[in-house]
Design an enzyme around this catalytic site. Structure first.
Site, mmCIF file in Angstrom:
data_model
loop_
_atom_site.group_PDB
_atom_site.id
_atom_site.type_symbol
_atom_site.label_atom_id
_atom_site.label_comp_id
_atom_site.label_asym_id
_atom_site.label_seq_id
_atom_site.Cartn_x
_atom_site.Cartn_y
_atom_site.Cartn_z
ATOM 1 N N ALA A 73 0.826 -1.233 -0.098
ATOM 2 C CA ALA A 73 0.057 -0.146 0.111
ATOM 3 C C ALA A 73 0.712 1.192 -0.121
ATOM 4 C CB ALA A 73 -0.833 0.116 1.350
ATOM 5 N N SER A 201 -3.151 -3.487 0.380
ATOM 6 C CA SER A 201 -2.121 -4.181 1.131
ATOM 7 C C SER A 201 -2.253 -5.620 1.158
ATOM 8 C CB SER A 201 -1.538 -3.747 2.216
ATOM 9 O OG SER A 201 -0.349 -4.186 3.068
ATOM 10 N N CYS A 328 6.475 2.837 16.913
ATOM 11 C CA CYS A 328 7.654 2.174 17.133
ATOM 12 C C CYS A 328 8.545 1.937 16.014
ATOM 13 C CB CYS A 328 7.296 0.507 17.747
ATOM 14 S SG CYS A 328 5.807 0.476 18.894
HETATM 15 C C1 LIG Z 1 -3.696 2.658 6.532
HETATM 16 C C2 LIG Z 1 -2.403 2.030 6.020
HETATM 17 N N1 LIG Z 1 -1.690 2.226 4.764
HETATM 18 C C3 LIG Z 1 -0.593 1.871 4.333
HETATM 19 C C4 LIG Z 1 0.037 0.993 4.819
HETATM 20 C C5 LIG Z 1 1.305 0.546 4.638
HETATM 21 O O1 LIG Z 1 1.098 -0.702 3.958
HETATM 22 P P1 LIG Z 1 2.398 -1.614 3.261
HETATM 23 O O2 LIG Z 1 3.047 -2.196 4.417
HETATM 24 O O3 LIG Z 1 1.721 -2.483 2.451
HETATM 25 O O4 LIG Z 1 2.980 -0.752 2.454
HETATM 26 C C6 LIG Z 1 -0.682 0.421 6.331
HETATM 27 C C7 LIG Z 1 0.244 -0.333 7.036
HETATM 28 O O5 LIG Z 1 0.870 -0.219 8.154
HETATM 29 C C8 LIG Z 1 -1.687 0.985 6.675
HETATM 30 O O6 LIG Z 1 -2.205 0.699 7.864
#
Ligand SMILES: Cc1ncc(COP(=O)(O)O)c(C=O)c1O
Length: 395
Positions: A73, A201, A328
């Site tokens: 994501a 994601s 963290c």
């Molecule tokens: C709302 C949101 N957007 C984006 C991400 C990032 O996703 P990815 O780990 O697939 O890059 C996360 C994960 O922590 C998330 O909770």
């Protein structure tokens, strides 16, 4: 019961065994490059990618050609935000977002500012929601994009994305939503939402890490988008690089399962979350629920506790694997910008816990978590007050 009890499903989820089973052959016998057009190995890989793309699209009500596979994501949101900005720079240099977005959106917004764009970051109310009227008021003739997450990763607030998208459509402004936390937990339909771009994601939905996708609406008005990773012509030229076939297959299977299980898992997790919340509130005073009563992700619970410190809290609750109100990943840990944005004091921000319930969470896990939190917080408070807690309460 496995200890520590895993209650951090908003951070990541274990791969579903069905996902792993689907992936394995694509690491061994079907190892071909999906771009190889001259032999069976390539054709098999290409077929698998095609099927996974169909699974991903089907859950969103999208067409397969509207799915661009990315590494997750974060990359999807970078492509959406920087890609639209680069494509529309001649038309305008103003974008709108809001303060509780994930860093995957806040980061590219900062980059845009460094390149001379103007970014409006709207505030949220005490439940973490953006007012669509505030979005409308912030729209300018030079606004090219609004990015508003579908569901928040700390407090679970579901944003009024469909309402905002309708306002933007009327003004010919493109809309991106980060749906990494929403998909598989609440219904996500790109047509009902009316968005142009949507980030996904794999590892939040019991798929592998390192894979995700960007939905890019096909049709009129066109979504202007410029690639941010350059090289080969994979993914319609929008994301270069050899396709990680096993990851894509796993993501496709995870999406298929998420779609199939949503109707049962959503209410089950909402119920378990409510039991967890009610149990802790019944056992302790001075506990604040972060996020709305209605319009919150099932399985998400964020709480702030009076009279304890965050690190003490995490240490006292070693039997539970969960997150605190600090990010963290940063060193030293920084206080949650989300909890600050909804008006929690610095002391409460530090004394916060995020519970993320998931597919493996049972009623027995929730009962054990209630006991652990209530006993742990009582003993921390007693220690702080200089009172020796009665035997049996210390853990
Ligand atoms: C709302 C949101 N957007 C984006 C991400 C990032 O996703 P990815 O780990 O697939 O890059 C996360 C994960 O922590 C998330 O909770």
């Amino acid at each position: 019961m496995k200890r520590p009890i895993y209650l951090d499903h908003l951070a990541t989820t274990p791969c579903d065994p069905r996902v792993v089973a689907a992936m394995l052959p694509y690491l061994t016998e079907h190892f071909g490059n999906a771009g190889s057009r001259t032999h069976q190995y390539g054709w098999a890989a290409d077929e698998a990618v095609k099927l996974a793309r169909e699974h991903v699209a089907a859950v969103l009500g999208a067409q397969p050609r509207e799915i661009i596979f990315t590494s997750g994501a974060t990359e999807a949101s970078n492509l959406a935000i920087k890609g639209v900005a680069e494509a529309c720079v001649a038309r305008g240099r103003h974008v709108i977002t809001q303060v509780t977005e994930h860093h995957a959106v806040l980061g590219p917004m900062e980059i845009l500012e460094k390149h001379g764009f103007s970014v409006t970051r709207l505030p949220v109310d005490a439940e973490g929601r953006v007012d669509p009227a505030a979005v409308e008021a912030a729209l300018r003739p030079d606004t090219i994009l609004v990015s508003l997450m579908l569901a928040n990763n700390e407090i679970g607030t579901v944003q009024p994305v469909a309402e905002v998208a309708a306002l933007c459509r009327a003004r010919d402004v493109r809309v991106h939503t980060d749906a990494a936390q929403a998909v598989g937990k609440i219904p996500v339909d790109v047509h009902a939402l009316g968005v142009d771009l949507l980030s996904l994601s794999g590892h939040k939905i019991y798929g592998p890490k390192g894979i995700g996708a960007l939905y890019v609406r096909h049709g009129q008005p066109r979504v202007p988008l410029v690639a941010q990773v350059h090289g080969g012509s994979q993914e319609r030229g929008l994301r270069a690089g050899t396709l990680p076939v096993h990851q894509i297959v796993g993501f496709g299977e995870a999406m298929r399962l998420a779609g199939d299980l949503l109707a049962d898992e959503g209410p089950r997790l909402a119920h378990l979350r409510d039991v967890l919340q009610a149990g802790i509130l019944a056992g302790l005073d001075g506990v604040y629920v972060n996020g709305p009563a209605e319009g919150r992700l099932p399985g998400a619970l964020s709480l702030s506790f009076d009279g304890v410190d965050g690190q003490g809290l995490i240490t006292a609750l070693r039997e539970l694997a969960l997150s605190s109100g600090s990010a963290c990943m940063s060193d030293p840990p920084t206080p949650s910008h989300v909890l600050a944005a909804i008006g929690r004091s610095p002391a409460l921000v530090h004394a916060s816990l995020r519970f993320g319930l998931g597919r493996g969470t049972t009623a027995a896990d929730v009962d054990a978590a209630v006991t652990c939190v209530v006993d742990g917080v009582r003993s921390l408070r007693a220690r702080r007050a200089g009172v020796h807690p009665p035997a049996g309460i210390m853990r």
